[in-house]
Write a protein that holds these residues in place. Structure first.
Motif, PDB file in Angstrom:
ATOM      1  N   GLN A 140      23.732  42.729  44.795  1.00  0.00           N
ATOM      2  CA  GLN A 140      25.137  43.090  45.006  1.00  0.00           C
ATOM      3  C   GLN A 140      25.727  42.298  46.177  1.00  0.00           C
ATOM      4  O   GLN A 140      26.849  41.816  46.105  1.00  0.00           O
ATOM      5  CB  GLN A 140      25.252  44.603  45.234  1.00  0.00           C
ATOM      6  CG  GLN A 140      26.650  45.094  45.567  1.00  0.00           C
ATOM      7  CD  GLN A 140      27.632  45.043  44.392  1.00  0.00           C
ATOM      8  OE1 GLN A 140      27.248  44.803  43.249  1.00  0.00           O
ATOM      9  NE2 GLN A 140      28.904  45.246  44.687  1.00  0.00           N
TER      10      GLN A 140
ATOM     11  N   ILE B 202      26.565  38.816  45.155  1.00  0.00           N
ATOM     12  CA  ILE B 202      27.699  38.859  44.220  1.00  0.00           C
ATOM     13  C   ILE B 202      29.013  38.985  45.009  1.00  0.00           C
ATOM     14  O   ILE B 202      29.995  38.294  44.732  1.00  0.00           O
ATOM     15  CB  ILE B 202      27.528  40.039  43.224  1.00  0.00           C
ATOM     16  CG1 ILE B 202      26.315  39.783  42.322  1.00  0.00           C
ATOM     17  CG2 ILE B 202      28.798  40.241  42.393  1.00  0.00           C
ATOM     18  CD1 ILE B 202      25.922  40.953  41.415  1.00  0.00           C
ATOM     19  N   GLU B 203      29.008  39.844  46.038  1.00  0.00           N
ATOM     20  CA  GLU B 203      30.223  40.053  46.841  1.00  0.00           C
ATOM     21  C   GLU B 203      30.594  38.803  47.639  1.00  0.00           C
ATOM     22  O   GLU B 203      31.758  38.398  47.669  1.00  0.00           O
ATOM     23  CB  GLU B 203      30.015  41.228  47.812  1.00  0.00           C
ATOM     24  CG  GLU B 203      29.959  42.561  47.108  1.00  0.00           C
ATOM     25  CD  GLU B 203      29.602  43.728  48.034  1.00  0.00           C
ATOM     26  OE1 GLU B 203      29.651  43.547  49.271  1.00  0.00           O
ATOM     27  OE2 GLU B 203      29.277  44.802  47.514  1.00  0.00           O
ATOM     28  N   GLU B 204      29.591  38.208  48.312  1.00  0.00           N
ATOM     29  CA  GLU B 204      29.873  37.024  49.134  1.00  0.00           C
ATOM     30  C   GLU B 204      30.422  35.885  48.286  1.00  0.00           C
ATOM     31  O   GLU B 204      31.386  35.220  48.647  1.00  0.00           O
ATOM     32  CB  GLU B 204      28.604  36.556  49.864  1.00  0.00           C
ATOM     33  CG  GLU B 204      28.110  37.501  50.940  1.00  0.00           C
ATOM     34  CD  GLU B 204      29.144  37.755  52.041  1.00  0.00           C
ATOM     35  OE1 GLU B 204      29.969  36.869  52.313  1.00  0.00           O
ATOM     36  OE2 GLU B 204      29.110  38.873  52.602  1.00  0.00           O
TER      37      GLU B 204
ATOM     38  N   GLU C 160      33.992  36.537  47.145  1.00  0.00           N
ATOM     39  CA  GLU C 160      34.987  36.244  48.188  1.00  0.00           C
ATOM     40  C   GLU C 160      35.186  34.742  48.316  1.00  0.00           C
ATOM     41  O   GLU C 160      36.309  34.259  48.469  1.00  0.00           O
ATOM     42  CB  GLU C 160      34.545  36.828  49.541  1.00  0.00           C
ATOM     43  CG  GLU C 160      34.577  38.344  49.609  1.00  0.00           C
ATOM     44  CD  GLU C 160      35.923  38.953  49.217  1.00  0.00           C
ATOM     45  OE1 GLU C 160      36.962  38.481  49.728  1.00  0.00           O
ATOM     46  OE2 GLU C 160      35.927  39.877  48.385  1.00  0.00           O
TER      47      GLU C 160
ATOM     48  N   LYS D  20      37.408  33.510  45.582  1.00  0.00           N
ATOM     49  CA  LYS D  20      38.817  33.833  45.824  1.00  0.00           C
ATOM     50  C   LYS D  20      39.428  32.953  46.923  1.00  0.00           C
ATOM     51  O   LYS D  20      40.549  32.466  46.777  1.00  0.00           O
ATOM     52  CB  LYS D  20      38.974  35.319  46.171  1.00  0.00           C
ATOM     53  CG  LYS D  20      38.977  36.190  44.929  1.00  0.00           C
ATOM     54  CD  LYS D  20      39.679  37.502  45.168  1.00  0.00           C
ATOM     55  CE  LYS D  20      38.803  38.381  46.042  1.00  0.00           C
ATOM     56  NZ  LYS D  20      39.342  39.731  46.162  1.00  0.00           N
TER      57      LYS D  20
ATOM     58  N   TYR E 240      42.589  36.291  39.802  1.00  0.00           N
ATOM     59  CA  TYR E 240      41.940  37.569  39.510  1.00  0.00           C
ATOM     60  C   TYR E 240      41.233  37.566  38.149  1.00  0.00           C
ATOM     61  O   TYR E 240      40.242  38.265  37.967  1.00  0.00           O
ATOM     62  CB  TYR E 240      42.921  38.740  39.636  1.00  0.00           C
ATOM     63  CG  TYR E 240      42.983  39.232  41.067  1.00  0.00           C
ATOM     64  CD1 TYR E 240      41.969  40.039  41.587  1.00  0.00           C
ATOM     65  CD2 TYR E 240      44.006  38.837  41.921  1.00  0.00           C
ATOM     66  CE1 TYR E 240      41.990  40.453  42.905  1.00  0.00           C
ATOM     67  CE2 TYR E 240      44.036  39.255  43.247  1.00  0.00           C
ATOM     68  CZ  TYR E 240      43.025  40.075  43.731  1.00  0.00           C
ATOM     69  OH  TYR E 240      43.038  40.484  45.042  1.00  0.00           O
TER      70      TYR E 240
ATOM     71  N   PHE F 114      37.984  35.760  38.957  1.00  0.00           N
ATOM     72  CA  PHE F 114      37.185  36.659  39.783  1.00  0.00           C
ATOM     73  C   PHE F 114      36.589  37.795  38.945  1.00  0.00           C
ATOM     74  O   PHE F 114      35.395  38.090  39.040  1.00  0.00           O
ATOM     75  CB  PHE F 114      38.065  37.225  40.900  1.00  0.00           C
ATOM     76  CG  PHE F 114      37.377  38.208  41.812  1.00  0.00           C
ATOM     77  CD1 PHE F 114      36.418  37.781  42.720  1.00  0.00           C
ATOM     78  CD2 PHE F 114      37.696  39.565  41.764  1.00  0.00           C
ATOM     79  CE1 PHE F 114      35.787  38.687  43.570  1.00  0.00           C
ATOM     80  CE2 PHE F 114      37.070  40.473  42.612  1.00  0.00           C
ATOM     81  CZ  PHE F 114      36.111  40.033  43.514  1.00  0.00           C
ATOM     82  N   SER F 115      37.402  38.401  38.086  1.00  0.00           N
ATOM     83  CA  SER F 115      36.858  39.559  37.361  1.00  0.00           C
ATOM     84  C   SER F 115      35.851  39.139  36.296  1.00  0.00           C
ATOM     85  O   SER F 115      34.872  39.857  36.071  1.00  0.00           O
ATOM     86  CB  SER F 115      37.969  40.443  36.801  1.00  0.00           C
ATOM     87  OG  SER F 115      38.771  39.731  35.933  1.00  0.00           O
TER      88      SER F 115
ATOM     89  N   ILE G 178      32.697  38.623  38.238  1.00  0.00           N
ATOM     90  CA  ILE G 178      32.081  39.895  38.642  1.00  0.00           C
ATOM     91  C   ILE G 178      31.364  40.553  37.459  1.00  0.00           C
ATOM     92  O   ILE G 178      30.211  40.978  37.568  1.00  0.00           O
ATOM     93  CB  ILE G 178      33.142  40.879  39.226  1.00  0.00           C
ATOM     94  CG1 ILE G 178      33.694  40.375  40.568  1.00  0.00           C
ATOM     95  CG2 ILE G 178      32.565  42.304  39.378  1.00  0.00           C
ATOM     96  CD1 ILE G 178      32.725  40.447  41.736  1.00  0.00           C
TER      97      ILE G 178
END
Lengths: 181, 128
Positions: free
Chosen positions: A27, A30-32, A35, A38, A52, A55-56, A59
């Motif tokens: 996780q 995935i977050e880093e 970001e 983006k 977005y 990005f989505s 994700i």
């Protein structure tokens, strides 16, 4: 010392890859990476809608890989699956391509193909209805969310999804999924 | 009833449910590893809060969510259903959903949630 870095970088460049990650998906990673994607798109003044959507899709793809790893914890093929994930985002002209791949067990291929084949022929309106119906159907507690993720990816993509399975051996294959924004 | 406050992270929204103001706020992106695990204590709090409401109060629920992944969407639907049930039982509840005009998916997703509900559901431009 590994002298192949330049070659690797050239392969990335030839394929217009701007961001990629290969290895074990957590996780935190995935977050880093999310970001970073983006930030990069903001720097390029990409319209927010595209940003977005990219990005989505990223994700959902990377969480699908993460969830697959988690649900294969007790498989005797776990060591072949665990670190097999890869996500690449490439950009050509104004089109973004978000691709993901991971090793899956051959016994899971048919279920996946069935889902993808249903999604593939749907238009945006049908996808929306299907997404909502599946969201309401799926039990939240035990599910790690796969399934609806694929529908969401198809909804955010501007072209039909492309996918392939490459056989590795009698037990395993490499699954690749590609979405365009 | 104690106030429920959960600090936001990259993948989880800030939760600020303040019963003294009858104001519940959710703001930020939502894509945790396990959405149900994140939302479960929130569901619990909302159940207790709704049970606890005395008299005629206007309860305002504010959503400012630029991104919701598919498994979190499932949880948001469950949360909205709880408010809808309370509304059906006569509680005075309004939802204020703030969208970002430049990010169409925030409008689309709010409209899709709204479709299945009959409680007051306002779509507001967060830029204004």
């Amino acid at each position: 010392m590994n002298n192949n870095l330049l070659e690797l970088q050239n392969i990335l460049k030839e394929n217009n890859i701007i961001i990629s990650f290969s290895g074990k998906f957590y996780q935190g990673i995935i977050e880093e990476l999310g970001e970073a994607i983006k930030n990069r798109m903001e720097d390029e003044e990409t319209p927010k809608n595209d940003m977005y959507n990219v990005f989505s899709i990223y994700i959902e793809q990377s969480q699908n890989i993460r969830n697959y790893i988690l649900c294969k914890k007790n498989s005797n093929k776990y060591n072949k699956i665990e670190n097999s994930g890869i996500v690449c985002i490439s950009k050509k002209d104004s089109e973004y391509c978000i691709s993901s791949g991971n090793v899956i067990e051959n016994e899971d291929i048919n279920t996946l193909i069935e889902k993808l084949d249903i999604i593939k022929v749907m238009n945006k309106d049908e996808l929306k209805k299907f997404y909502k119906a599946e969201l309401k159907k799926e039990p939240a507690k035990d599910s790690l969310g796969a399934g609806v993720g694929l529908i969401d990816i198809a909804r955010k993509a501007s072209k039909p999804l492309e996918y392939s399975f490459r056989k590795i051996d009698d037990n395993l294959s490499f699954f690749q999924l590609q979405a365009i924004v | 009833m104690e106030r429920l406050y959960i600090e936001g992270t990259k993948s989880t929204p800030e939760i600020d449910f303040d019963p003294s103001k009858n104001n519940l706020k959710i703001s930020g992106q939502s894509y945790p590893e396990n959405a149900f695990k994140f939302y479960e204590p929130i569901f619990q709090w909302v159940d207790d809060y709704i049970k606890d409401i005395q008299g005629e109060l206007l309860i305002e629920i504010e959503f400012k969510m630029p991104y919701i992944n598919s498994s979190s969407s499932k949880c948001i639907i469950m949360l909205l259903d709880k408010f809808q049930d309370a509304f059906d039982e006569g509680k005075d509840i309004i939802i204020n959903w703030y969208y970002d005009e430049e990010n169409e998916s925030t409008i689309e997703c709010a409209e899709e949630f709204k479709e299945d509900l009959s409680l007051p559901f306002n779509l507001l431009d967060s830029g204004r």
